[in-house]
Design an enzyme around this catalytic site. Structure first.
Site, PDB file in Angstrom:
ATOM      1  N   VAL A  75       0.831  -1.200   0.000  1.00 35.13           N
ATOM      2  CA  VAL A  75       0.000   0.000   0.000  1.00 35.13           C
ATOM      3  C   VAL A  75       0.870   1.255   0.000  1.00 35.13           C
ATOM      4  O   VAL A  75       0.536   2.256  -0.638  1.00 35.13           O
ATOM      5  CB  VAL A  75      -0.932   0.002   1.240  1.00 35.13           C
ATOM      6  CG1 VAL A  75      -1.825   1.233   1.243  1.00 35.13           C
ATOM      7  CG2 VAL A  75      -1.779  -1.267   1.270  1.00 35.13           C
ATOM      8  N   GLU A  76       1.978   1.194   0.696  1.00 35.44           N
ATOM      9  CA  GLU A  76       2.840   2.369   0.834  1.00 35.44           C
ATOM     10  C   GLU A  76       3.640   2.678  -0.422  1.00 35.44           C
ATOM     11  O   GLU A  76       3.650   3.806  -0.900  1.00 35.44           O
ATOM     12  CB  GLU A  76       3.811   2.181   2.013  1.00 35.44           C
ATOM     13  CG  GLU A  76       3.195   2.372   3.373  1.00 35.44           C
ATOM     14  CD  GLU A  76       2.807   3.821   3.624  1.00 35.44           C
ATOM     15  OE1 GLU A  76       3.288   4.711   2.902  1.00 35.44           O
ATOM     16  OE2 GLU A  76       2.015   4.065   4.539  1.00 35.44           O
TER      17      GLU A  76
END
Length: 557
Positions: free
Chosen positions: A163-164
């Site tokens: 996600v990052e």
């Protein structure tokens, strides 16, 4: 604990869903959320990329509530080795895939809500995205899973680097967040990530993983064990989430994550992690091919005890310089930091032999040295700049108490073992690659003058400030350094010059001034492009990079 190596594949850009920290005016722990796109460094409009209404809507969904994270090395980092075969799994090991190992210990509930369902649909429609992400994750996934498991934290956190940053340690966002876990400078320092001229711990996978887990532990405690609140705070800052909770309490509203009034970025951020966890846990039911990663250590960490040239270390380990730097992305320059950390991540089958060989080499022999005789006009800062090191290092090496030096004084200076452009993943070379990746447009170089700002320069060349920052690996709010060279890309015009990169082979009798005159460029530019010492003679056969206005070249014959 030993960890084993898989070769790094090219870091391919993808339309992704990634996050970093959002600015929180009452909290120094601000973070930004970002996406990954196919076309660096500026996003194309969805209507330009797709024709059908369904595809355009799908594209917009992928970008909903996020700003992009940039992967600057996708065309730079090459697969340079086949790696080593993973050791055969022992009979007692039942789980052979790290992802399966993680999903067996998932703890978080997956609510049936639109925000999670929407993100799940996107991932299920784009299995090729996960294939690219897992290629990046392979060298580090086992290590990260082990560290999460040691702390008895939810194993869903192994998905957070997707996600990052899409598991890219070289990723950065224009909120100044960097690394696989996307830390901004202030939060990185707060959780143990040093950031110096030599080294940036936010990109160091070991340091940033420890820092991220420390930060998440702190947040989980702050929010009384509520992991969704902790994850939201990791994205947008604890102050922002705390205020949203208090506001709901005052209004008599529920305080669960999905009821909070949070920024658009954060409202999309947590559902992405939950959607990924649900897909991984039930991949067979979804008929989703999630690429496997063997549940064995692939890298090991070796204590070097001192500063070491990365080219020297790579040669000693028997791997390429790109492989070494790909496993150790925290180092900014041609060597590890003189102040530490004194460690290198290596393929597991190379670590022991490297450590044994290094133990027999004196610390002074781990760097290349030159003897510089001080000339009129020299200063420690000038000498440091000439040899691509720092004043602090020169003073330490020569046991100088102050900055005073005298003409004729001999000073020992550590220098890179190879040409600087050989260190392709160093900070300078990453920037050079970024500044050279748009050959379809006209490139303009601007040298920063006193009083310049990004806004002034953008207005002068009629470009967007955000674009200008992207082209030069900066955030829009970064301070400009006097003398820094910025590149500006503009649409070519019939009466404008066209800059092309050429490779020139030095001939007998050539000098920098003669070559500069021939190609209508400056001697200082040739020196800068090739990291040359102008005091040294050119050698016949030497290759030089030149950025030449070919229209002026043809006019001059």
């Amino acid at each position: 604990m030993q960890l084993k190596f898989f070769p790094l594949s090219p870091l391919l850009l993808a339309i992704g869903l990634s996050g970093c920290q959002l600015t929180d005016t009452n909290n120094t722990d601000a973070r930004l959320t970002g996406t990954v796109d196919n076309e660096p460094p500026a996003l194309q409009a969805c209507s330009e990329l797709h024709e059908s209404e369904e595809a355009i809507a799908d594209c917009k969904l992928a970008r909903d509530g996020v700003i992009e994270v940039v992967h600057p090395n996708d065309d730079l980092l090459e697969e340079t080795a086949q790696g080593v075969d993973a050791p055969e799994a022992q009979p007692e090991i039942v789980i052979t895939d790290v992802w399966e190992r993680a999903s067996a210990k998932f703890q978080l509930d997956i609510p049936d809500v639109d925000r999670v369902n929407t993100q799940r649909r996107w991932y299920l429609k784009h299995p090729e995205y996960m294939s690219r992400v897992v290629k990046r994750a392979k060298p580090f996934l086992f290590y990260i899973a082990e560290e999460i498991e040691k702390r008895d934290m939810p194993m869903e956190l192994v998905l957070l680097p997707i996600v990052e940053s899409a598991f890219d340690p070289f990723a950065y966002s224009h909120g100044r967040a960097a690394g696989m876990w996307q830390f901004i400078p202030g939060t990185g320092k707060r959780f143990g990530m040093d950031q110096t001229w030599w080294y940036d711990g936010r990109r160091d996978v070991i340091a940033s993983t420890q820092g991220a887990l420390d930060y998440l532990t702190y947040l989980n405690k702050m929010f009384d064990g509520n992991w969704l609140h902790a994850l939201a705070a990791y994205n947008s800052g604890e102050g922002r989430v705390m205020r949203a909770i208090k506001a709901n309490k005052r209004a008599g509203k529920p305080t669960d994550f999905f009821s909070l009034n949070l920024p658009k970025e954060t409202r999309a951020y947590v559902p992405k992690l939950l959607a990924l966890a649900d897909i991984l846990k039930h991949k067979d039911e979804y008929a989703f091919k999630w690429p496997e990663v063997e549940n064995v250590p692939v890298i090991d960490v070796v204590d070097t005890g001192s500063q070491v040239d990365l080219a020297f270390a790579a040669d000693l380990a028997g791997i390429s310089l790109k492989e070494l730097h790909g496993l150790n992305p925290g180092f900014n320059r041609w060597a590890t930091s003189p102040d530490g950390p004194h460690r290198l991540v290596l393929p597991i089958d190379k670590a022991d032999s490297f450590a044994s060989a290094l133990a027999n080499i004196d610390k002074k022999e781990r760097l290349n040295w030159v003897r510089h005789t001080v000339k009129s006009g020299d200063s420690l800062s000038k000498i440091a700049q000439q040899y691509h090191t720092t004043v602090k290092v020169i003073k330490q090496v020569n046991e100088l108490d102050g900055s005073m030096i005298r003409v004729g004084q001999a000073i020992m200076v550590p220098v890179a073992l190879q040409e600087l452009n050989s260190y392709s993943l160093s900070q300078e070379q990453r920037l050079a690659s970024l500044q050279s990746n748009r050959s379809s447009k006209q490139k303009i170089r601007h040298t920063v003058q006193s009083g310049d700002t990004l806004w002034d320069i953008a207005r002068k060349y009629k470009v967007n400030t955000k674009q200008l920052a992207k082209w030069n690996g900066m955030a829009p709010g970064d301070t400009l350094r006097l003398g820094k060279t910025l590149v500006i890309w503009q649409e070519g015009k019939s009466d404008a010059g066209v800059t092309k990169r050429l490779t020139y082979t030095v001939r007998n009798g050539d000098s920098l001034s003669r070559i500069a005159s021939k190609f209508n460029v400056k001697v200082s530019d040739i020196s800068k492009w090739n990291a040359l010492n102008t005091k040294r003679y050119l050698q016949p056969g030497q290759k030089l990079k030149l950025y030449v206005d070919v229209t002026r070249l043809s006019e001059s014959g």
